[in-house]
Motif scaffolding. Structure first.
Motif, short mmCIF file in Angstrom:
data_model
loop_
_atom_site.label_atom_id
_atom_site.label_comp_id
_atom_site.label_asym_id
_atom_site.label_seq_id
_atom_site.Cartn_x
_atom_site.Cartn_y
_atom_site.Cartn_z
N ARG A 166 0.83 -1.20 0.00
CA ARG A 166 0.00 0.00 0.00
C ARG A 166 0.87 1.25 0.00
N ARG A 167 1.89 1.24 0.88
CA ARG A 167 2.76 2.42 0.98
C ARG A 167 3.54 2.62 -0.32
N LEU A 168 3.91 1.53 -0.92
CA LEU A 168 4.62 1.61 -2.20
C LEU A 168 3.72 2.23 -3.27
N ALA A 169 2.48 1.79 -3.29
CA ALA A 169 1.52 2.33 -4.26
C ALA A 169 1.31 3.83 -4.01
N ALA A 170 1.22 4.20 -2.74
CA ALA A 170 1.01 5.61 -2.39
C ALA A 170 2.19 6.47 -2.81
N SER A 171 3.39 5.86 -2.89
CA SER A 171 4.58 6.61 -3.28
C SER A 171 4.64 6.84 -4.78
N GLY A 172 3.68 6.25 -5.52
CA GLY A 172 3.60 6.52 -6.95
C GLY A 172 4.21 5.44 -7.83
N MET A 173 4.60 4.33 -7.24
CA MET A 173 5.19 3.23 -8.02
C MET A 173 4.16 2.62 -8.97
N THR A 174 4.60 2.33 -10.18
CA THR A 174 3.76 1.58 -11.11
C THR A 174 3.78 0.12 -10.70
N MET A 175 2.58 -0.45 -10.51
CA MET A 175 2.53 -1.82 -10.01
C MET A 175 1.52 -2.66 -10.78
N ILE A 176 1.93 -3.87 -11.12
CA ILE A 176 0.99 -4.84 -11.66
C ILE A 176 0.97 -6.00 -10.67
N VAL A 177 -0.22 -6.28 -10.13
CA VAL A 177 -0.32 -7.19 -8.99
C VAL A 177 -1.30 -8.32 -9.30
N VAL A 178 -0.79 -9.55 -9.23
CA VAL A 178 -1.69 -10.70 -9.28
C VAL A 178 -1.99 -11.07 -7.84
N THR A 179 -3.25 -11.02 -7.46
CA THR A 179 -3.58 -11.32 -6.06
C THR A 179 -5.04 -11.76 -5.95
N HIS A 180 -5.32 -12.42 -4.84
CA HIS A 180 -6.73 -12.73 -4.52
C HIS A 180 -7.20 -11.87 -3.36
N GLU A 181 -6.37 -10.90 -2.94
CA GLU A 181 -6.74 -10.04 -1.83
C GLU A 181 -7.68 -8.94 -2.34
N MET A 182 -8.98 -9.17 -2.17
CA MET A 182 -9.97 -8.25 -2.73
C MET A 182 -9.91 -6.87 -2.06
N SER A 183 -9.57 -6.86 -0.75
CA SER A 183 -9.52 -5.57 -0.07
C SER A 183 -8.41 -4.71 -0.67
N PHE A 184 -7.31 -5.35 -1.01
CA PHE A 184 -6.21 -4.61 -1.63
C PHE A 184 -6.63 -4.07 -2.99
N ALA A 185 -7.28 -4.93 -3.77
CA ALA A 185 -7.74 -4.52 -5.10
C ALA A 185 -8.71 -3.34 -4.98
N ARG A 186 -9.63 -3.43 -4.04
CA ARG A 186 -10.66 -2.41 -3.89
C ARG A 186 -10.07 -1.07 -3.43
N ASP A 187 -9.14 -1.15 -2.46
CA ASP A 187 -8.63 0.09 -1.86
C ASP A 187 -7.47 0.71 -2.62
N VAL A 188 -6.64 -0.11 -3.26
CA VAL A 188 -5.38 0.40 -3.79
C VAL A 188 -5.36 0.48 -5.31
N ALA A 189 -6.03 -0.45 -5.98
CA ALA A 189 -5.93 -0.52 -7.44
C ALA A 189 -6.58 0.69 -8.10
N ASP A 190 -5.94 1.19 -9.16
CA ASP A 190 -6.60 2.18 -10.01
C ASP A 190 -7.52 1.46 -10.99
N ARG A 191 -7.09 0.25 -11.33
CA ARG A 191 -7.85 -0.50 -12.32
C ARG A 191 -7.74 -1.98 -12.01
N VAL A 192 -8.83 -2.68 -12.22
CA VAL A 192 -8.83 -4.13 -12.02
C VAL A 192 -9.07 -4.77 -13.38
N VAL A 193 -8.23 -5.76 -13.69
CA VAL A 193 -8.35 -6.45 -14.97
C VAL A 193 -8.73 -7.89 -14.69
#
Lengths: 235, 253
Positions: free
Chosen positions: B193-220
């Motif tokens: 989360r902190r990494l995302a807040a710092s502006g890092m470009t991230m592509i994340v494969v995960t099943h953590e829905m809370s992370f996807a909901r709170d942190v992702a700009d886009r869900v694919v």
């Protein structure tokens, strides 16, 4: 049976065996060095993604493990000159060392290969993902971990090699055993001479065993962490 | 120009086609979460981006450059030299499901290894920066520990620090919390989360829905080797349009 103790002690304390013992050690180290180099090449070939290289490694392994080493020794010394019309006519010492090294290389291939596959593929993958080339990932990440698996059996092979050099008596290399055969063929004190020969081999294997222990300790021990430096940085 | 441009990528394992013409752009600074059932191709897609996997058709560019391939005069893709690909990979961070910390190195050495060996950073400088990075993931006091002496969550945080030490312009996360005990998931997600807040470009494969909901700009959303739906998490989670997305979300939420 009468044990001729004077013949025994005379042989034991004669300087006759010093040079042959050094020859035996020399052959052992050179042949093992050759075997280890071949083993690395063979292991990398055996694990290569190129099928031709894998076949080459398989062929090498199959051939040299399958033909008795004595046959290989005589081949390099006696058969090769005939085969090449004397273009290649190696001195016994060199022919014998090459034969032992090539044969041992097949065993080292298997030992090194098993060391390399004992390292989790994820280690190499992480190294590659961090931008290391294949060579660097092998050298810095995979090999140091594989060595822990490779070193103990290699020590074993070293000691086996030391004893296998005695086969070179067949092509009259002046190593320990052939020196002994020369002596007992003149004085017929078979038992006394073989006893002395055995003592020389035992002494040399004890030396190599000590060396092996030393090397294993160095590689097996995790370096102690330097708490003093870290404490200083935290403070 | 997007930082990551994925165009019509096809990938096969033997006869099995795992990517069937995937296209996806990721802008600099964007956090994209790839969702999908196992076998949908999301991890494979991630691994194609830094060329840990080859592709059979299409192309993938990072910062405008092909990774792992060069295009020759008649437009065909050819595998490029290992050293060239490696140099490009050095700027793409990757975090693995099983951490893959170097087992023979301490946490600190794990973080300094690639900067010193690949980027030729002077060791003293690499060490200083590594300690800062370990501090930023809360593990400065574990710098001299070997991986086997760390918990899974700690190992994964070291792995994130290790990737960040290369100053990547893109971070790839392959199910970074899937191998963790539930109570250790939070600390890794927090670091991300902190990494995302710092502006890092991230592509994340995960099943953590809370992370996807709170942190992702886009869900694919991927299924059967294709992207079937994408959008902002709020929209995709509340009003999925594709029936397979609906089914997937119903199962996982």
């Amino acid at each position: 049976m009468v044990f001729d103790s004077s013949a025994f002690f005379e042989t034991l304390f004669s300087s006759t065996f010093i040079v042959p013992a050094l020859t035996t050690l020399g052959i052992t180290f050179v042949a093992m060095a050759l075997a280890i180099i071949l083993g690395f090449g063979g292991a990398l070939a055996a694990l290569s993604r190129h099928r031709a290289l894998r076949w080459l490694a398989q062929g090498y392994l199959g051939f040299f493990r399958g033909v008795p080493v004595l046959v290989q020794i005589v081949f390099w010394y006696n058969a090769l000159p005939v085969l090449t019309d004397n273009a290649i006519n190696l001195p016994a010492l060199i022919a014998g060392t090459i034969a032992l090294g090539l044969n041992e290389g097949a065993y080292m291939t298997e030992i090194i290969r098993s060391g390399l596959i004992s390292v989790d593929p994820g280690q190499r993958e992480a190294a590659r993902a961090l931008g290391m080339t294949k060579a660097k990932a092998m050298r810095r990440i995979v090999m140091p971990q594989a060595l822990k698996v490779i070193i103990p059996p290699t020590g074993n092979q070293f000691i086996a090699m030391l004893k296998t050099t005695s086969l070179l008596f067949a092509i009259a290399v002046p190593e320990i055993f052939s020196t002994g055969t020369n002596i007992y063929s003149q004085n017929f004190k078979y038992f006394e001479v073989l006893f002395v020969v055995s003592i020389w081999y035992l002494a040399l294997t004890a030396l190599l065993t000590a060396l092996q222990k030393m090397i294993e300790r160095r590689f097996a021990a995790r370096p102690r962490r330097n708490t003093a430096i870290l404490a200083q940085e935290h403070g | 120009m997007a930082l990551v441009e994925i165009k019509n990528v096809h990938k096969r394992f033997g006869d099995l086609e795992v990517l069937k013409g995937v296209s996806l752009n990721v802008e600099a600074g964007e956090v994209v979460v790839l969702l999908g059932a196992s076998g949908s191709g999301k991890t494979t897609l991630l691994r194609c981006i830094n060329h840990l996997e080859t592709i059979h058709d299409g192309e993938i560019k990072v910062a405008g450059e092909l990774v792992g391939y060069t295009r020759d005069k008649d437009g065909k893709l050819r595998e490029e030299k290992d050293a060239v690909t490696s140099a490009k990979r050095a700027r793409i961070g990757m975090v693995f499901q099983r951490f893959n910390l170097f087992a023979h190195l301490t946490a600190l050495e794990n973080v300094t290894e690639a900067p010193v060996q690949v980027l030729r950073v002077p060791p003293a400088e690499a060490r200083k920066r590594a300690l800062d990075l370990l501090a930023s993931v809360g593990l400065k006091d574990k710098a001299d520990h070997y991986p086997h002496e760390l918990s899974g969550g700690q190992q994964q945080r070291v792995a994130i620090a290790r990737a960040l030490a290369m100053e990547p312009r893109l971070m790839l996360f392959d199910e970074p919390t899937s191998a963790l005990d539930p109570e250790l998931v939070g600390e890794v997600l927090e670091t991300m989360r902190r990494l995302a807040a710092s502006g890092m470009t991230m592509i994340v494969v995960t099943h953590e829905m809370s992370f996807a909901r709170d942190v992702a700009d886009r869900v694919v959303m991927m299924a059967d080797g294709q992207v079937i739906e994408e959008g902002p998490p709020a929209q995709l989670f509340s009003a999925p349009s594709h029936p397979r997305t609906k089914a997937f979300l119903a199962r996982i939420l």
